[in-house]
Design a protein around this motif. Structure first.
Motif, PDB file in Angstrom:
ATOM      1  N   ASN A   7       0.817  -1.217   0.000  1.00 40.81           N
ATOM      2  CA  ASN A   7       0.000   0.000   0.000  1.00 40.81           C
ATOM      3  C   ASN A   7       0.853   1.270   0.000  1.00 40.81           C
ATOM      4  OD1 ASN A   7      -2.114  -1.757   0.081  1.00 40.81           O
ATOM      5  ND2 ASN A   7      -2.595  -1.423   2.237  1.00 40.81           N
ATOM      6  N   GLU A   8       1.687   1.401  -0.971  1.00 38.62           N
ATOM      7  CA  GLU A   8       2.589   2.552  -1.045  1.00 38.62           C
ATOM      8  C   GLU A   8       2.349   3.362  -2.312  1.00 38.62           C
ATOM      9  OE1 GLU A   8       4.408   3.314   1.422  1.00 38.62           O
ATOM     10  OE2 GLU A   8       5.253   1.530   2.393  1.00 38.62           O
ATOM     11  N   GLU A   9       1.102   3.463  -2.757  1.00 43.95           N
ATOM     12  CA  GLU A   9       0.834   4.137  -4.036  1.00 43.95           C
ATOM     13  C   GLU A   9       1.446   5.538  -4.106  1.00 43.95           C
ATOM     14  OE1 GLU A   9      -3.410   4.306  -4.483  1.00 43.95           O
ATOM     15  OE2 GLU A   9      -3.687   5.527  -2.684  1.00 43.95           O
ATOM     16  N   ASP A  42       5.585  -5.759  -5.101  1.00 44.15           N
ATOM     17  CA  ASP A  42       4.258  -5.393  -4.628  1.00 44.15           C
ATOM     18  C   ASP A  42       3.748  -6.535  -3.751  1.00 44.15           C
ATOM     19  OD1 ASP A  42       1.631  -4.597  -4.291  1.00 44.15           O
ATOM     20  OD2 ASP A  42       1.022  -5.553  -6.170  1.00 44.15           O
ATOM     21  N   ASP A  43       3.701  -6.263  -2.449  1.00 37.64           N
ATOM     22  CA  ASP A  43       3.385  -7.311  -1.490  1.00 37.64           C
ATOM     23  C   ASP A  43       1.869  -7.405  -1.292  1.00 37.64           C
ATOM     24  OD1 ASP A  43       3.561  -9.196   0.478  1.00 37.64           O
ATOM     25  OD2 ASP A  43       4.281  -7.834   2.029  1.00 37.64           O
ATOM     26  N   GLY A  44       1.163  -7.707  -2.370  1.00 38.64           N
ATOM     27  CA  GLY A  44      -0.296  -7.847  -2.288  1.00 38.64           C
ATOM     28  C   GLY A  44      -1.002  -6.585  -1.843  1.00 38.64           C
ATOM     29  N   ALA A  72      10.123   1.689   0.736  1.00 33.34           N
ATOM     30  CA  ALA A  72       9.577   2.540  -0.318  1.00 33.34           C
ATOM     31  C   ALA A  72       9.284   3.950   0.184  1.00 33.34           C
ATOM     32  CB  ALA A  72       8.303   1.914  -0.860  1.00 33.34           C
ATOM     33  N   ASP A  73       9.201   4.111   1.505  1.00 32.05           N
ATOM     34  CA  ASP A  73       8.709   5.386   2.030  1.00 32.05           C
ATOM     35  C   ASP A  73       9.799   6.448   2.192  1.00 32.05           C
ATOM     36  OD1 ASP A  73      10.103   4.317   4.099  1.00 32.05           O
ATOM     37  OD2 ASP A  73       8.392   4.030   5.425  1.00 32.05           O
ATOM     38  N   LEU A  74      10.987   6.164   1.665  1.00 25.67           N
ATOM     39  CA  LEU A  74      12.130   7.092   1.726  1.00 25.67           C
ATOM     40  C   LEU A  74      12.600   7.359   3.152  1.00 25.67           C
ATOM     41  CD1 LEU A  74      11.314   9.578  -1.159  1.00 25.67           C
ATOM     42  CD2 LEU A  74      13.080   7.836  -1.115  1.00 25.67           C
ATOM     43  N   GLN A  75      12.247   6.457   4.064  1.00 23.36           N
ATOM     44  CA  GLN A  75      12.806   6.571   5.415  1.00 23.36           C
ATOM     45  C   GLN A  75      14.257   6.106   5.403  1.00 23.36           C
ATOM     46  OE1 GLN A  75       9.824   4.510   7.895  1.00 23.36           O
ATOM     47  NE2 GLN A  75       9.933   6.333   9.167  1.00 23.36           N
ATOM     48  N   HIS A  76      14.621   5.438   4.341  1.00 25.96           N
ATOM     49  CA  HIS A  76      16.005   5.026   4.163  1.00 25.96           C
ATOM     50  C   HIS A  76      16.637   5.966   3.142  1.00 25.96           C
ATOM     51  CE1 HIS A  76      14.762   0.680   5.396  1.00 25.96           C
ATOM     52  NE2 HIS A  76      14.913   1.485   6.431  1.00 25.96           N
ATOM     53  N   GLU A  94      11.333  10.802   8.780  1.00 28.97           N
ATOM     54  CA  GLU A  94       9.940  10.360   8.769  1.00 28.97           C
ATOM     55  C   GLU A  94       9.513  10.015   7.349  1.00 28.97           C
ATOM     56  OE1 GLU A  94       7.254  12.600  11.246  1.00 28.97           O
ATOM     57  OE2 GLU A  94       8.930  13.154  12.532  1.00 28.97           O
ATOM     58  N   ARG A  95       8.513   9.154   7.233  1.00 29.37           N
ATOM     59  CA  ARG A  95       8.128   8.738   5.881  1.00 29.37           C
ATOM     60  C   ARG A  95       7.531   9.890   5.080  1.00 29.37           C
ATOM     61  NH1 ARG A  95       4.645   4.870   4.111  1.00 29.37           N
ATOM     62  NH2 ARG A  95       5.378   3.088   5.312  1.00 29.37           N
ATOM     63  N   VAL A  96       7.728   9.853   3.744  1.00 27.27           N
ATOM     64  CA  VAL A  96       7.279  10.971   2.922  1.00 27.27           C
ATOM     65  C   VAL A  96       5.777  11.009   2.772  1.00 27.27           C
ATOM     66  CG1 VAL A  96       9.283  11.515   1.524  1.00 27.27           C
ATOM     67  CG2 VAL A  96       7.836   9.597   0.860  1.00 27.27           C
ATOM     68  N   LYS A 130       1.085   5.669   5.372  1.00 25.36           N
ATOM     69  CA  LYS A 130       1.081   5.348   6.806  1.00 25.36           C
ATOM     70  C   LYS A 130       1.980   4.150   7.091  1.00 25.36           C
ATOM     71  CE  LYS A 130      -3.307   4.798   8.013  1.00 25.36           C
ATOM     72  NZ  LYS A 130      -4.438   5.235   7.226  1.00 25.36           N
ATOM     73  N   THR A 131       2.491   4.098   8.318  1.00 25.08           N
ATOM     74  CA  THR A 131       3.282   2.934   8.692  1.00 25.08           C
ATOM     75  C   THR A 131       2.374   1.708   8.818  1.00 25.08           C
ATOM     76  OG1 THR A 131       4.679   1.945  10.387  1.00 25.08           O
ATOM     77  CG2 THR A 131       3.116   3.589  11.138  1.00 25.08           C
ATOM     78  N   LYS A 132       2.941   0.540   8.507  1.00 27.41           N
ATOM     79  CA  LYS A 132       2.134  -0.683   8.573  1.00 27.41           C
ATOM     80  C   LYS A 132       2.277  -1.359   9.927  1.00 27.41           C
ATOM     81  CE  LYS A 132       1.828   0.348   4.449  1.00 27.41           C
ATOM     82  NZ  LYS A 132       2.598   1.454   3.876  1.00 27.41           N
ATOM     83  N   TRP A 133       3.025  -0.726  10.812  1.00 27.20           N
ATOM     84  CA  TRP A 133       3.275  -1.363  12.094  1.00 27.20           C
ATOM     85  C   TRP A 133       2.339  -0.840  13.155  1.00 27.20           C
ATOM     86  CZ3 TRP A 133       6.082  -5.502  12.533  1.00 27.20           C
ATOM     87  CH2 TRP A 133       7.097  -5.745  11.612  1.00 27.20           C
TER      88      TRP A 133
END
Ligand code: UDP
Ligand code: MG
Length: 320
Positions: free
Chosen positions: A12-14, A42-44, A97-101, A202-204, A207-210
């Motif tokens: 869910n990273e559209e 793409d993890d489903g 994918a969220d550019l936190q890295h 922080e992610r761009v 939402k976090t999946k955790w």
């Protein structure tokens, strides 16, 4: 030209897919002597992640963006495995994918491998700014415990973000366990690793999946996957209880021999012992059950992921 392949699990990273691609293009402007390949997994996803990925694929230069779409949500660890097992790059990186890295760290990572002769470079967060307090506390406690009871040595703040040589990838792929606790696997395979420190980002978007429950489950399964200490603990506990029981039995025996006629009411002591031992027995059975369940899952030998579609053509793969 060496190929740096980036494996990016997406659930869910559209909103992030395209931003990620742009950030990578930016960084590789400074790394002209390398070619990059992005492999999105793409993890489903339930949103438009796959469509977004396909858009990036068609806009990008031929062969630079690949994707594997899984048949359902298998979890980040399985998604990474899918990417690693299909990867062909000389160096392979794992990135969120969220550019936190921060993609810029790739430059330092490549240096660590090429110039300093490391086998892999792993990013490590030195601050946890922007993270809920409870999560940092929990995470610190987890590292403390797992380092004491397992053979692996994990470092607090270490992330999944890393760059590795082909041989490291091969050894990780060779560990075909289904319950994949990646951090433990990385530590277990060894190799010379360089830590690259950075400040938390922080992610761009998205939402976090955790959530706390998910994190707890993650920590718990990591623990069971790499520690057999609890089983040994049970044996020690059993020995201690037997020893205490023996002393107590002696005491009762001697007292009875001395004053055989004194009536003894044992309600309290019997209740306490019974309930205590009952608790211990159920807990240890449960613990053994945990390990048994894992053996059962591993023995079934199911695939770690199932692919639904991909643009990686397998002919190219077999050439290699
Ligand atoms: N992710 C995934 N499958 C999942 C959960 C997460 O592939 O079931 C990916 C997610 O898309 C992201 C990365 O794993 O690229 C890290 O997830 P997230 O940002 O939610 O975790 P956090 O950074 O908060 O630890
Ligand atoms: Mg994230």
């Amino acid at each position: 030209m060496k190929i740096v392949e980036l494996i990016v699990p997406c659930y869910n990273e559209e909103k992030c897919v395209a931003l990620f691609y742009e950030a990578i293009v930016d960084v590789f402007k400074e790394l002209q002597s390398y070619r990059f390949v992005i492999t999105y997994i793409d993890d489903g996803s339930k949103d438009n992640t796959l469509e977004e990925i396909k858009k990036v694929v068609s806009a990008a230069e031929e062969g630079t963006v690949q994707y594997i779409s899984l048949s359902r949500n298998f979890g980040k660890e399985s998604a990474i495995y899918a990417g690693l097992s299909k990867s062909r790059g000389d160096y392979v990186a794992l990135m969120d994918a969220d550019l936190q890295h921060p993609p810029k760290l790739l430059i330092k990572m490549i240096d660590a491998i090429e110039k300093d002769g490391y086998d892999r470079a792993t990013a490590r967060r030195v601050s946890r700014k922007g993270e809920p307090l409870i999560r940092s506390v929990f995470s610190k406690a987890f590292y403390h415990v797992i380092n004491h009871v397992t053979v692996i040595d994990l470092i607090s703040g270490s992330t999944d973000y890393c760059l590795m040589r082909r041989n490291v990838v091969a050894s990780i792929v060779s560990m075909g366990e289904r319950e994949r606790f990646t951090k433990g696997i990385y530590a277990w395979v060894g190799f010379k690793n360089k830590w690259i420190e950075y400040e938390n980002v922080e992610r761009v978007a998205g939402k976090t999946k955790w959530n706390i429950r998910g994190l707890f489950h993650y920590a718990y399964s990591g623990f069971v996957a790499f520690a057999t200490t609890p089983l040994r603990g049970i044996v020690y506990l059993g020995m201690i209880i037997t020893f205490v029981a023996f002393i107590y039995a002696m005491r009762i025996g001697i007292a009875t021999l001395r004053n055989p006629l004194v009536p003894r009411t044992g309600y309290a002591s019997i209740m306490i012992t019974m309930l205590f031992l009952g608790g211990v027995i159920i807990t240890t059975l449960g613990m053994i059950g945990e390990y048994l369940a894992r053996i059962y899952m591993e023995v079934k030998n199911r695939p770690i992921y199932i692919e639904r579609e991909t643009n990686i053509d397998s002919e190219q793969e077999s050439e290699k």
